[in-house]
Design a protein around this motif. Sequence first.
Motif, mmCIF file in Angstrom:
data_model
loop_
_atom_site.group_PDB
_atom_site.id
_atom_site.type_symbol
_atom_site.label_atom_id
_atom_site.label_comp_id
_atom_site.label_asym_id
_atom_site.label_seq_id
_atom_site.Cartn_x
_atom_site.Cartn_y
_atom_site.Cartn_z
ATOM 1 N N UNK A 279 60.976 139.748 37.690
ATOM 2 C CA UNK A 279 62.228 140.187 38.282
ATOM 3 C C UNK A 279 62.707 139.269 39.400
ATOM 4 N N UNK A 280 61.837 138.394 39.872
ATOM 5 C CA UNK A 280 62.226 137.416 40.883
ATOM 6 C C UNK A 280 62.457 136.032 40.290
ATOM 7 N N UNK A 281 61.652 135.632 39.309
ATOM 8 C CA UNK A 281 61.707 134.264 38.792
ATOM 9 C C UNK A 281 62.140 134.169 37.335
ATOM 10 N N UNK A 282 62.459 135.289 36.717
ATOM 11 C CA UNK A 282 62.995 135.231 35.375
ATOM 12 C C UNK A 282 61.980 135.402 34.272
ATOM 13 N N UNK A 283 62.443 135.332 33.020
ATOM 14 C CA UNK A 283 61.629 135.728 31.876
ATOM 15 C C UNK A 283 60.460 134.813 31.577
ATOM 16 N N UNK B 246 65.342 138.904 33.029
ATOM 17 C CA UNK B 246 63.899 139.141 32.866
ATOM 18 C C UNK B 246 63.600 140.150 31.769
ATOM 19 N N UNK B 247 64.540 141.076 31.538
ATOM 20 C CA UNK B 247 64.293 142.163 30.594
ATOM 21 C C UNK B 247 65.273 142.147 29.432
ATOM 22 N N UNK B 248 65.777 140.977 29.098
ATOM 23 C CA UNK B 248 66.774 140.845 28.034
ATOM 24 C C UNK B 248 66.216 141.340 26.704
ATOM 25 N N UNK B 249 67.076 141.991 25.934
ATOM 26 C CA UNK B 249 66.677 142.482 24.608
ATOM 27 C C UNK B 249 66.438 141.347 23.625
ATOM 28 N N UNK B 250 66.799 140.129 24.040
ATOM 29 C CA UNK B 250 66.561 138.966 23.197
ATOM 30 C C UNK B 250 65.070 138.816 22.890
ATOM 31 N N UNK B 251 64.209 139.326 23.789
ATOM 32 C CA UNK B 251 62.764 139.151 23.634
ATOM 33 C C UNK B 251 62.115 140.218 22.774
ATOM 34 N N UNK B 252 62.854 141.224 22.417
ATOM 35 C CA UNK B 252 62.190 142.216 21.599
ATOM 36 C C UNK B 252 62.939 143.524 21.542
ATOM 37 N N UNK C 4 56.850 135.988 31.801
ATOM 38 C CA UNK C 4 56.260 136.883 30.808
ATOM 39 C C UNK C 4 55.491 136.135 29.733
ATOM 40 N N UNK C 5 55.469 134.817 29.807
ATOM 41 C CA UNK C 5 54.874 133.990 28.764
ATOM 42 C C UNK C 5 53.773 133.110 29.344
ATOM 43 N N UNK C 6 52.805 132.736 28.495
ATOM 44 C CA UNK C 6 51.782 131.778 28.910
ATOM 45 C C UNK C 6 52.439 130.488 29.401
ATOM 46 N N UNK C 7 53.524 130.097 28.763
ATOM 47 C CA UNK C 7 54.242 128.878 29.135
ATOM 48 C C UNK C 7 54.627 128.881 30.618
ATOM 49 N N UNK C 8 54.807 130.073 31.188
ATOM 50 C CA UNK C 8 55.240 130.177 32.578
ATOM 51 C C UNK C 8 54.151 129.937 33.593
ATOM 52 N N UNK C 9 52.902 129.687 33.158
ATOM 53 C CA UNK C 9 51.802 129.519 34.117
ATOM 54 C C UNK C 9 51.913 128.229 34.906
ATOM 55 N N UNK C 10 52.607 127.243 34.375
ATOM 56 C CA UNK C 10 52.642 125.927 34.995
ATOM 57 C C UNK C 10 53.353 125.930 36.347
ATOM 58 N N UNK D 158 70.432 128.993 27.728
ATOM 59 C CA UNK D 158 70.008 129.938 28.779
ATOM 60 C C UNK D 158 68.492 130.012 28.856
ATOM 61 N N UNK D 159 67.860 130.133 27.682
ATOM 62 C CA UNK D 159 66.408 130.202 27.656
ATOM 63 C C UNK D 159 65.783 128.904 28.150
ATOM 64 N N UNK D 160 66.426 127.774 27.812
ATOM 65 C CA UNK D 160 65.890 126.484 28.241
ATOM 66 C C UNK D 160 65.894 126.364 29.756
ATOM 67 N N UNK D 161 66.988 126.809 30.383
ATOM 68 C CA UNK D 161 67.064 126.764 31.846
ATOM 69 C C UNK D 161 66.044 127.717 32.460
ATOM 70 N N UNK D 162 65.944 128.938 31.920
ATOM 71 C CA UNK D 162 64.976 129.914 32.447
ATOM 72 C C UNK D 162 63.551 129.391 32.336
ATOM 73 N N UNK D 163 63.255 128.696 31.238
ATOM 74 C CA UNK D 163 61.899 128.203 31.012
ATOM 75 C C UNK D 163 61.567 127.026 31.909
#
Length: 419
Positions: A374-378, A262-268, A381-387, A239-244
């Motif tokens: 909330x539109x494009x997923x979790x 976007x707000x899953x408790x998996x992140x914290x 929330x990460x630097x990785x998402x800047x691309x 799931x995380x791989x697809x979201x990323x």
Amino acid sequence: MARLGNSVDVAIIGAGPYGLSLTAHLTARGVEHRIFGEPMGPWKNNMPPGMLLKSYPWATSLSDPGSEFTTRSFCTERALPYHDELMPLPLNRFVEYGETFQTRYAPNVERKTLMTLEPGPTGFRASFSDGETINARRVVVAVGLYPFKHLPPGTEHLPTDLCSHSGEYGSIAPLRGKNVIVVGAGSSATDLAALLHEQEISVSLVTRTPHLNFACRPRPRTLFERIAAPMSGIGNGWTMAVCAKYPQLIRPLKQDLRVRLANSKVYGPLSSAFMKDRVIGKVPLLLGRALHGIETRNGKVVLDLAADDDNSRQSLRADHVIFATGYKIDITRLGFLEERLARRIRRIEQAPLLSAHYESSVPGLHFIGPVAANSFGPVCRFVYGASHPAQHLARYLSAVLPRVRPTTKFQTVESTVLS
């Protein structure tokens, strides 16, 4: 008197990882733009020195058109210790990397603050702290998390010398000699508590959760583990791989599912694996305590706490309380948005509802970074998402706007590694 500046096709508000990545891609495609803000500002000014990034080092690179200048290449060029997974990336090294990226790919960042954004004759009128006003056909808001600091109810009346948010540090020098309580269970809370303790500042950590969660210490993974739960830039699992990898596939999902992702408790709350030994057995912990009230008495802060297991009450007194209670996206807290403009933005739980081009319901007004989660997923929330937004918006804007000859050449970063 305000100075009326030139019009521009695109104005980028914010010079953190998302804004800097976008300007690198826009420059490469010849899209006229200006970028405003302090390069790596909140990372540099609002996080304590000594902090460790929780993400893998390989997942903390900004995005350039050739995918050439990564954290790995930065460290290699300077003969700095580095491993993709098995060692953490220190905050100061990430800031230095980001500033070097800015020098190379976004040398024309304008270090000033947006005061007002309002509708203009050809799109938007943006007024800045130095008195300049510009007209922009399109605006991309890339302000990160800092404007959205969340404090518990009842704390708004407390003076700043007694109460603060973890996002306001920065140097911890003003806390020397004080008795400090940190409230929270995530990485900001544990990082601050460890750093305060190591600076010989009296500190206790109060959490609502009955125990602290730390990430597993990184180790080489077996082939079976890599297949069953592939590694991604935001966590392990399919799931995380697809979201990323494919945030564009998240946006068409039903709204409630997007928000849950976007707000899953998996992140914290989840703390860095490398902080566990610096907190457990060293910092006094009060776990499973709910905050029922807060007040000041004789220049001190007094917390009214209730134990979750038996509801027994306890008062805790300190010179200062730091709330490491996270962030809550709410675009009404973007003070530069003119009221009429803000009312026109359709929302998902106070975050803007965005099109496939990161565009809000106000034509020409785009949002990238955590505010887009909330539109494009979790991944947002990460630097990785800047691309993704950098590449996508550069392609889109170069197609819908006139192209100009790039005015900025990327600067070669000299290597300090001897051949």
